[in-house]
Design a protein around this motif. Structure first.
Motif, PDB file in Angstrom:
ATOM      1  N   CYS A 209       3.524   4.688   4.234  1.00 21.09           N
ATOM      2  CA  CYS A 209       4.410   4.879   5.460  1.00 21.09           C
ATOM      3  C   CYS A 209       4.783   6.401   4.903  1.00 21.09           C
ATOM      4  O   CYS A 209       4.272   7.303   5.522  1.00 21.09           O
ATOM      5  N   GLY A 210       5.606   6.444   3.733  1.00 20.34           N
ATOM      6  CA  GLY A 210       6.092   7.693   3.284  1.00 20.34           C
ATOM      7  C   GLY A 210       7.050   8.596   4.149  1.00 20.34           C
ATOM      8  O   GLY A 210       7.300   9.765   3.961  1.00 20.34           O
TER       9      GLY A 210
ATOM     10  N   MET B 121       4.445  -2.722   4.196  1.00 21.11           N
ATOM     11  CA  MET B 121       3.130  -2.314   3.743  1.00 21.11           C
ATOM     12  C   MET B 121       2.204  -3.271   3.984  1.00 21.11           C
ATOM     13  O   MET B 121       1.367  -3.361   4.681  1.00 21.11           O
TER      14      MET B 121
ATOM     15  N   CYS C  22      10.245   8.290   4.172  1.00 19.40           N
ATOM     16  CA  CYS C  22      11.473   8.564   3.245  1.00 19.40           C
ATOM     17  C   CYS C  22      11.115  10.005   2.526  1.00 19.40           C
ATOM     18  O   CYS C  22      12.069  10.802   2.394  1.00 19.40           O
TER      19      CYS C  22
ATOM     20  N   CYS D 245      14.001   4.371   7.740  1.00 16.18           N
ATOM     21  CA  CYS D 245      13.087   3.548   6.862  1.00 16.18           C
ATOM     22  C   CYS D 245      12.898   2.427   7.939  1.00 16.18           C
ATOM     23  O   CYS D 245      13.812   1.694   8.356  1.00 16.18           O
TER      24      CYS D 245
ATOM     25  N   TYR E  72      16.813   0.724   2.338  1.00 16.55           N
ATOM     26  CA  TYR E  72      17.986   1.524   1.789  1.00 16.55           C
ATOM     27  C   TYR E  72      19.085   1.111   2.293  1.00 16.55           C
ATOM     28  O   TYR E  72      19.264   0.969   3.379  1.00 16.55           O
TER      29      TYR E  72
ATOM     30  N   CYS F 210      10.209  -2.560   1.249  1.00 16.58           N
ATOM     31  CA  CYS F 210       9.066  -1.618   1.492  1.00 16.58           C
ATOM     32  C   CYS F 210       7.916  -2.283   1.296  1.00 16.58           C
ATOM     33  O   CYS F 210       6.789  -1.956   2.167  1.00 16.58           O
TER      34      CYS F 210
HETATM   35  S1  SF4 Z   1       7.947   4.338   2.259  1.00 21.40           S
HETATM   36 FE1  SF4 Z   1      10.064   4.898   2.459  1.00 21.40          FE
HETATM   37  S2  SF4 Z   1      10.579   4.826   4.596  1.00 21.40           S
HETATM   38 FE2  SF4 Z   1       8.597   3.628   4.401  1.00 21.40          FE
HETATM   39  S3  SF4 Z   1       9.097   1.524   4.034  1.00 21.40           S
HETATM   40 FE3  SF4 Z   1       8.958   2.201   2.167  1.00 21.40          FE
HETATM   41  S4  SF4 Z   1      10.991   2.953   1.504  1.00 21.40           S
HETATM   42 FE4  SF4 Z   1      10.987   2.709   3.762  1.00 21.40          FE
END
Ligand code: SF4
Ligand code: SF4
Length: 236
Positions: free
Chosen positions: A224-225, A212, A227, A183, A188, A208
């Motif tokens: 993102c995605g 973005m 995770c 991440c 997390y 998160c």
């Molecule tokens: S989508 Fe998942 S990996 Fe990406 S920033 Fe958010 S929590 Fe972190």
């Protein structure tokens, strides 16, 4: 035909990957629903859940993805797949309502959230978890044995007298913490799901969202995605 079998056949006829029924009457489940900020809908005794698996090939493009790939992923996952799930929920609600039951659809998606808590009207993970379709992972997503977290879920809350189709699967995250490690927002903590703890013990959705927004401020695609991509249970 039993009502539950008929509803499952409807979901299968519309090519949903998953269908399940969860009972919500246990006190610990009620407490969890209220604790998630969903007290307005905590009176329903049953939840139907449907899930649609994402394109594996598209999710596999996410590491290092440019803006065009990220936009293609966002559009396909939330608008195309999300639209199919929302239409399925509408059909299931229509059937239940015609039979005289209350039926309330809860679609998933980044727009249907409380902007202060960053949570939906009802957790889209809870019903598939209680219905035995997967476990809630360290990423706070529903992890299925077959598709990992690469599934878009939707819920119908109802007072129809339907029986649960399964029981919760214990976590199979084990020592893995790939979602926490990948991440970029450090959102997390790497802790296992514990229904007695608040979501924030595992996940800070504000971090998160900030990531973005930062991307968008830099003129980049705010998706993102990673995770979702990295979970070993969805990768082949
Ligand atoms: S989508 Fe998942 S990996 Fe990406 S920033 Fe958010 S929590 Fe972190
Ligand atoms: S990436 Fe690993 S720790 Fe995270 S949800 Fe998947 S199995 Fe669990």
């Amino acid at each position: 035909m039993e009502p539950a079998d008929y509803l499952r056949e409807l979901a299968e006829a519309h090519k949903m990957t998953y269908f399940g029924i969860a009972e919500l009457t246990a006190p610990e489940v009620k407490n969890f629903i209220v604790g998630q900020g969903s007290s307005a809908v905590a009176g329903y005794p049953v939840a139907l859940t449907v899930g649609l698996a994402a394109s594996r090939a598209l999710v596999d493009l996410l590491p290092g993805a440019n803006d065009l790939i990220l936009e293609t992923y966002r559009h396909h996952f939330y608008e195309v797949q999300g639209g199919r799930v929302a239409a399925m929920l509408s059909i299931l609600c229509g059937e239940l309502q015609e039979q005289g039951y209350a039926a309330l659809p809860i679609s998933a998606g980044p727009k249907a959230i409380d902007r202060t808590r960053l949570s939906a009207l009802f957790s889209d993970k809870l019903a598939p978890h209680l219905a035995g379709l997967g476990w809630i992972g360290k990423s706070c997503m529903l992890i299925t044995p077959r598709h990992g977290p690469r599934v878009l879920w939707g819920t119908v809350l109802t007072d129809a007298p339907l029986k649960a189709t399964g029981s919760p699967i214990p976590s199979r995250c084990g020592n893995c913490r790939a979602c926490a490690d990948i991440c970029p927002a450090h959102a997390y903590t790497g802790r296992d799901f514990d229904p007695t703890e608040p979501r924030e013990a595992r996940f800070n959705p504000m971090e998160c969202l900030k990531y973005m927004k930062q991307r968008e401020a830099e003129g980049k695609q705010g998706t993102c995605g990673l995770c979702l991509y990295v979970c070993p249970h969805g990768r082949h």
